[in-house]
Design a protein around this motif. Structure first.
Motif, PDB file in Angstrom:
ATOM      1  N   UNK A 126       3.950 -23.752  -1.204  1.00 14.19           N
ATOM      2  CA  UNK A 126       3.968 -22.840  -1.930  1.00 14.19           C
ATOM      3  C   UNK A 126       2.576 -22.166  -2.155  1.00 14.19           C
ATOM      4  N   UNK A 127       1.662 -23.062  -1.908  1.00 16.55           N
ATOM      5  CA  UNK A 127       0.128 -22.214  -2.133  1.00 16.55           C
ATOM      6  C   UNK A 127       0.086 -21.345  -0.997  1.00 16.55           C
ATOM      7  N   UNK A 128       0.412 -21.766   0.349  1.00 11.56           N
ATOM      8  CA  UNK A 128       0.133 -20.709   1.461  1.00 11.56           C
ATOM      9  C   UNK A 128       1.085 -19.312   1.009  1.00 11.56           C
ATOM     10  N   UNK A 129       1.987 -19.541   0.761  1.00 11.31           N
ATOM     11  CA  UNK A 129       2.945 -18.507   0.317  1.00 11.31           C
ATOM     12  C   UNK A 129       2.340 -17.622  -0.615  1.00 11.31           C
ATOM     13  N   UNK A 130       1.867 -18.152  -1.933  1.00  7.80           N
ATOM     14  CA  UNK A 130       1.323 -17.368  -2.944  1.00  7.80           C
ATOM     15  C   UNK A 130       0.034 -16.657  -2.404  1.00  7.80           C
ATOM     16  N   UNK A 131      -0.877 -17.226  -1.452  1.00  8.14           N
ATOM     17  CA  UNK A 131      -2.045 -16.549  -1.002  1.00  8.14           C
ATOM     18  C   UNK A 131      -1.788 -15.364  -0.020  1.00  8.14           C
ATOM     19  N   UNK A 132      -0.702 -15.659   0.646  1.00  5.28           N
ATOM     20  CA  UNK A 132      -0.485 -14.616   1.687  1.00  5.28           C
ATOM     21  C   UNK A 132       0.548 -13.407   1.277  1.00  5.28           C
ATOM     22  N   UNK A 133       1.643 -13.978   0.330  1.00  2.00           N
ATOM     23  CA  UNK A 133       2.628 -12.738  -0.170  1.00  2.00           C
ATOM     24  C   UNK A 133       2.763 -12.514  -1.409  1.00  2.00           C
ATOM     25  N   UNK A 134       2.139 -13.322  -2.313  1.00  2.00           N
ATOM     26  CA  UNK A 134       2.135 -13.357  -3.843  1.00  2.00           C
ATOM     27  C   UNK A 134       1.595 -12.044  -4.220  1.00  2.00           C
ATOM     28  N   UNK A 135       2.214 -11.466  -5.152  1.00  2.00           N
ATOM     29  CA  UNK A 135       1.710 -10.181  -5.658  1.00  2.00           C
ATOM     30  C   UNK A 135       1.059 -10.398  -7.269  1.00  2.00           C
ATOM     31  N   UNK A 194       0.591  -1.307   0.020  1.00  2.00           N
ATOM     32  CA  UNK A 194      -0.041   0.066  -0.037  1.00  2.00           C
ATOM     33  C   UNK A 194       0.955   1.415   0.140  1.00  2.00           C
ATOM     34  N   UNK A 195       1.807   1.416   0.924  1.00  2.00           N
ATOM     35  CA  UNK A 195       2.397   2.628   1.017  1.00  2.00           C
ATOM     36  C   UNK A 195       3.605   2.618   0.453  1.00  2.00           C
ATOM     37  N   UNK A 196       4.030   1.648  -0.785  1.00  2.00           N
ATOM     38  CA  UNK A 196       5.453   1.568  -1.242  1.00  2.00           C
ATOM     39  C   UNK A 196       5.662   2.346  -2.436  1.00  2.00           C
ATOM     40  N   UNK A 197       6.644   3.040  -2.587  1.00  2.00           N
ATOM     41  CA  UNK A 197       7.268   3.361  -3.801  1.00  2.00           C
ATOM     42  C   UNK A 197       7.889   2.516  -4.743  1.00  2.00           C
ATOM     43  N   UNK A 198       8.563   1.481  -4.186  1.00  2.00           N
ATOM     44  CA  UNK A 198       9.207   0.557  -4.882  1.00  2.00           C
ATOM     45  C   UNK A 198       8.984  -0.969  -4.234  1.00  2.00           C
ATOM     46  N   UNK A 199       8.579  -2.046  -4.954  1.00  2.00           N
ATOM     47  CA  UNK A 199       8.385  -3.315  -4.466  1.00  2.00           C
ATOM     48  C   UNK A 199       9.565  -4.266  -4.954  1.00  2.00           C
ATOM     49  N   UNK A 200      10.199  -4.609  -4.093  1.00  2.00           N
ATOM     50  CA  UNK A 200      11.210  -5.759  -4.415  1.00  2.00           C
ATOM     51  C   UNK A 200      10.836  -7.155  -3.992  1.00  2.00           C
ATOM     52  N   UNK A 201      10.688  -8.007  -4.963  1.00  2.00           N
ATOM     53  CA  UNK A 201      10.260  -9.419  -4.754  1.00  2.00           C
ATOM     54  C   UNK A 201      11.427 -10.265  -4.787  1.00  2.00           C
ATOM     55  N   UNK A 202      11.614 -11.036  -4.032  1.00  2.00           N
ATOM     56  CA  UNK A 202      12.553 -12.082  -3.755  1.00  2.00           C
ATOM     57  C   UNK A 202      12.051 -13.428  -4.317  1.00  2.00           C
ATOM     58  N   UNK A 203      12.986 -14.149  -4.892  1.00  2.00           N
ATOM     59  CA  UNK A 203      12.585 -15.715  -5.151  1.00  2.00           C
ATOM     60  C   UNK A 203      12.590 -16.535  -4.083  1.00  2.00           C
ATOM     61  N   UNK A 204      11.507 -17.242  -4.182  1.00  2.00           N
ATOM     62  CA  UNK A 204      11.022 -18.356  -3.084  1.00  2.00           C
ATOM     63  C   UNK A 204      11.649 -19.485  -3.591  1.00  2.00           C
ATOM     64  N   UNK A 205      12.521 -20.239  -2.995  1.00  2.00           N
ATOM     65  CA  UNK A 205      12.982 -21.498  -3.593  1.00  2.00           C
ATOM     66  C   UNK A 205      12.233 -22.439  -2.855  1.00  2.00           C
ATOM     67  N   UNK A 206      11.950 -23.475  -3.935  1.00  2.00           N
ATOM     68  CA  UNK A 206      11.346 -24.622  -3.747  1.00  2.00           C
ATOM     69  C   UNK A 206      11.825 -25.469  -2.424  1.00  2.00           C
ATOM     70  N   UNK A 235       4.397 -17.633  -8.124  1.00  2.00           N
ATOM     71  CA  UNK A 235       4.713 -17.841  -6.681  1.00  2.00           C
ATOM     72  C   UNK A 235       4.872 -16.241  -6.228  1.00  2.00           C
ATOM     73  N   UNK A 236       5.943 -15.672  -6.268  1.00  2.00           N
ATOM     74  CA  UNK A 236       6.002 -14.426  -5.491  1.00  2.00           C
ATOM     75  C   UNK A 236       5.359 -13.358  -6.375  1.00  2.00           C
ATOM     76  N   UNK A 237       5.207 -13.589  -7.659  1.00  2.00           N
ATOM     77  CA  UNK A 237       4.397 -12.542  -8.586  1.00  2.00           C
ATOM     78  C   UNK A 237       3.799 -13.066  -9.588  1.00  2.00           C
ATOM     79  N   UNK A 238       2.539 -12.806 -10.206  1.00  2.00           N
ATOM     80  CA  UNK A 238       2.136 -13.312 -11.276  1.00  2.00           C
ATOM     81  C   UNK A 238       2.276 -12.520 -12.472  1.00  2.00           C
ATOM     82  N   UNK A 239       1.871 -12.799 -13.746  1.00  2.00           N
ATOM     83  CA  UNK A 239       2.370 -12.279 -14.893  1.00  2.00           C
ATOM     84  C   UNK A 239       1.916 -10.780 -14.889  1.00  2.00           C
ATOM     85  N   UNK A 240       0.750 -10.693 -14.607  1.00  2.00           N
ATOM     86  CA  UNK A 240       0.144  -9.272 -14.607  1.00  2.00           C
ATOM     87  C   UNK A 240       1.371  -8.214 -13.989  1.00  2.00           C
ATOM     88  N   UNK A 241       1.871  -8.739 -12.716  1.00  2.00           N
ATOM     89  CA  UNK A 241       2.878  -7.836 -11.964  1.00  2.00           C
ATOM     90  C   UNK A 241       4.184  -7.744 -12.676  1.00  2.00           C
TER      91      UNK A 241
END
Lengths: 322, 440
Positions: free
Chosen positions: A243-252, A220-232, A276-282
């Motif tokens: 991975x599913x829980x991660x995507x639901x709570x933290x995926x962009x 919400x407040x960010x000027x920049x979002x840095x996503x990090x790779x989630x390793x399986x 996982x950490x972000x979808x194609x839209x992002x």
């Protein structure tokens, strides 16, 4: 570029951003800005490092960082040697110090080091006569990645001071997060890290960051979002329930970006785990500057190589870039 | 046999609560304190080698409950000969050899082999610690009777703690009839994981796996409960956490039979030493926070901690000169132990020099029930000359131990061991330095 900036650089190695001053970081960024143009020329080469030999010593597999360093060296006319873990005598039980001593006997000017263990560039720097540039060591630091991130933010936003940057993902195991935290805070950004409690190292606040476990708040407040790779692998060691829980709570995804600022920048050091950490839209949307990061990586690494092994003290940069 | 007279030193022998100027007469390998005025006693002896100890301290030989000699198995790191010689250099005349050898000291034959090598070396006296389980694998108990008959003074699977609670219960029960301790390296192996150093701000910044304090305290708490259940004797090795000290303190108040030791490095250093990936400070249990360090000092002061033990763990240079996560745990500690403890405990005024000497002589000797650490009349003449005025700079290259792995390289330490006698035999005296080099 003024000669005054050049004289700020006195370091033999680049091991991390923790020890660098804001002035030193700015020196690298300004040098990168003037070198970026070289890659846009029809003949992408300047003689700044002609006659220098650079060893890419990659004990851990890497494609983009190694390629970026190799191109950076070549565009400055240095000779490069690539040594990967699979082909090195390390697999035959040789110690790191013996490997380095043997390469030094061949008279080289710099080691660009990538290793799965934190601190290996520091170890090599203690024993080598040549310069050492950290290309990522364990979960410790990845200074050139953070520098290219800073460079990319600066390109889009002119300045870094005062920006709100949220880093979302596996902070515990991320060298990118650590280097960015040092770099961003030194240049005056406000950094928030966002991760599940299992992927946040203890006392991370002492590095000067805010902590949240709520991705919406981080966006919400960010000027920049840095996503990090989630390793399986993290799932196998129970660090994330799935991975599913991660995507639901933290995926962009698009929904989470609805409340984002319109001029938000989305960054990722790659390789991206889509979905996982972000979808194609992002990843591919208007906010994404992921490919700019890759382009800028070459300029930043040219700057680092040039400052560490190329610039005789007091030499104005213009003299080298012809 | 000729006699030796150590003249006019300050004799500090906590076992007899003695602290004053005496002559020490060594005759037939045993000691006798003589008042400096009592000339007659020494004049009766024909051949008398007189050593002037004016301004020096004369103290009993130190006793170490926790030394890794590496032989058999890793003679590149240390041998019984080099390790016992390093002990002498550090003022230790009696040391307990831990069973982490290859093969492990898990049966009488290996214990006898170690003792035979120690006799040949003729340096410090070696008291073996046998393994609790075969191969230190934590599956089947060793033959305790056989190990104690062979000369073991305690049992431990050091480094590979007993995580199986039932097996730990059985070990504590079975050892009761021998009145010997079960020495536990308290570590929850699952929680330890691939830990490298104390889990805290320094591990976070370095990006290496942390070892939380609870790794130690969970096992100490469990073992105290098992000691209470069985009436067995639990000795906690190299305690490192504030909470661990507190657990032992409470257990002692309840009358549970638990004792513990602390190392010089845990009293002197914190996890800050690992900044810059200093693998020389990588040790298990790890160096912890200054809060833990202060609690260890407090534990020494109030008697919760029974004695000081080195956990001397020599390694080769090439193993230690490696990435922090792959370098082995351990510090070569025998030769810096006394001076480092003096600097951490006596200089700041936490304890007296007498108390420090007690913690390194009679306290461990009485704990493990060996005849050492005293200058009582007719005891074996194991003693140390200390120069309280001489400071020295640590230089690992000059270590007698094969292990040059020290986190205090270059540090200036107060008080110096300037002479060591074992069985009345001069092992070294600073002026002569006869036994200092390994091949002497």
């Amino acid at each position: 570029m003024s000669a005054a900036i050049e004289t700020l650089w006195t370091r033999k190695h680049l091991l991390g951003l923790e020890d660098l001053s804001a002035d030193e970081i700015n020196t690298i960024l300004k040098t990168a800005a003037s070198l970026k143009e070289v890659s846009l020329r029809p003949i992408k080469k300047v003689p700044a490092l002609r006659g220098k030999t650079i060893v890419n010593l990659f004990f851990e597999p890497s494609t983009r960082t190694r390629t970026s360093f190799e191109l950076a060296a070549k565009r400055l006319s240095a000779d490069t040697i690539n040594i990967a873990s699979s082909s090195s005598s390390l697999t035959k039980g040789e110690t790191i110090i013996d490997t380095v001593n043997n390469l030094e006997a061949l008279k080289v000017d710099a080691f660009v080091v990538r290793h799965a263990s934190a601190g290996v560039p520091n170890l090599i720097a203690q024993h080598a006569r040549a310069s050492v540039i950290n290309a990522g060591d364990g979960a410790h630091e990845h200074p050139t990645q953070a520098l290219l991130d800073l460079f990319t933010i600066q390109e889009h936003r002119k300045k870094i001071a005062g920006l709100k940057v949220s880093i979302i993902g596996d902070i515990s195991h991320s060298r990118v997060a650590r280097s960015n935290i040092w770099g961003l805070t030194k240049l005056g950004a406000e950094v928030t890290v966002c991760a599940p409690p299992t992927l946040l190292p203890v006392e991370i606040e002492r590095m000067g960051v805010q902590v949240t476990h709520d991705a919406n708040e981080a966006v919400e407040n960010a000027d920049v979002l840095m996503l990090l790779r989630i390793q399986h692998e993290r799932q196998e060691t129970q660090l994330i329930p799935g991975i599913r829980e991660y995507r639901l709570r933290y995926g962009i995804d698009a929904q989470r970006l609805e409340k984002a600022k319109p001029d938000l920048l989305i960054m990722h050091p790659g390789p991206v785990n889509r979905g996982v950490e972000l979808d194609s839209f992002a990843a591919d949307g208007k906010s994404s500057v992921i490919l700019d990061q890759v382009t800028n990586g070459v300029a930043v690494r040219m700057a680092v190589l040039y400052l560490v092994i190329g610039a005789p003290e007091g030499t104005p940069l213009e003299g080298a870039v012809v | 046999m000729s006699a030796i007279l150590i003249r006019n030193g300050r004799v500090i022998d906590p076992s007899q609560k003695i602290d004053g100027t005496f002559d020490l007469l060594i005759h037939d390998g045993v000691v006798e304190l003589v008042k400096p005025s009592d000339k007659k006693r020494s004049e009766k002896i024909n051949e008398l080698h007189v050593i002037d100890a004016t301004g020096k301290w004369v103290v009993p030989g130190f006793v170490d409950l926790h030394t890794h000699l590496r032989e058999p198995g890793r003679e590149d790191k240390e041998t019984i000969a080099s390790g016992t010689r390093a002990a002498i250099a550090g003022g230790f005349t009696s040391i307990c050899a831990m069973p982490n050898t290859e093969p492990a000291m898990d049966h009488g034959g290996i214990v006898e082999q170690v003792l035979q090598q120690a006799r040949r070396a003729n340096n410090a006296q070696v008291y073996p610690i046998g393994a609790i389980t075969l191969g230190r694998k934590g599956k089947e108990l060793t033959n305790f009777q056989e190990l104690f008959e062979a000369g073991c003074v305690g049992l431990s699977d050091d480094g590979d703690p007993l995580t199986n609670s039932l097996l730990m219960r059985r070990a504590l029960e079975a050892s009761r009839v021998f009145n010997r301790p079960i020495i536990q390296h308290a570590e929850d192996k699952a929680l330890f994981g691939k830990g490298v150093m104390h889990e805290g701000y320094v591990s976070t910044v370095l990006g290496v796996e942390g070892i939380p304090s609870e790794t130690e305290t969970i096992i100490i708490a469990r073992d105290i409960d098992l000691a209470a259940l069985t009436g067995g004797w639990l000795h906690v090795a190299h305690i490192s956490t504030a909470k661990g000290v507190d657990l032992v303190r409470q257990a002692k108040k309840l009358g549970i039979r638990v004792t513990c030791e602390v190392t010089p490095h845990h009293l002197a250093l914190t996890h800050e030493e690992l900044k810059g990936f200093n693998s020389m400070a990588k040790v298990n249990p790890p160096l912890r926070t200054s809060k833990d360090r202060d609690a260890l000092v407090q534990g020494v002061m109030d008697g919760t901690i029974d004695c000081i033990a080195t956990d001397h763990a020599p390694h080769t240079d090439w193993e230690k000169c490696a990435p922090l996560d792959t370098a082995p745990f351990g510090i070569s500690g025998l030769e810096t132990a006394f001076a480092l403890c003096y600097q951490s405990l006596v200089e700041p005024g936490h304890i007296s020099e007498n108390r420090l000497i007690e913690l390194m002589t009679s306290a461990p000797a009485e704990l493990i029930r060996i005849e050492a650490g005293t200058l009582k009349k007719d005891s074996i003449a194991d003693f140390v000359l200390v120069d309280p005025e001489q400071s020295w700079k640590v230089n690992a290259k000059t270590f007698v131990s094969r292990g040059k792995n020290t986190p205090v390289e270059g540090r200036v330490l107060p008080v110096k061991i300037v002479g060591v006698f074992k069985n009345g035999e001069m092992k070294f005296l600073e002026e002569e330095k006869t036994q200092r080099s390994e091949h002497a």
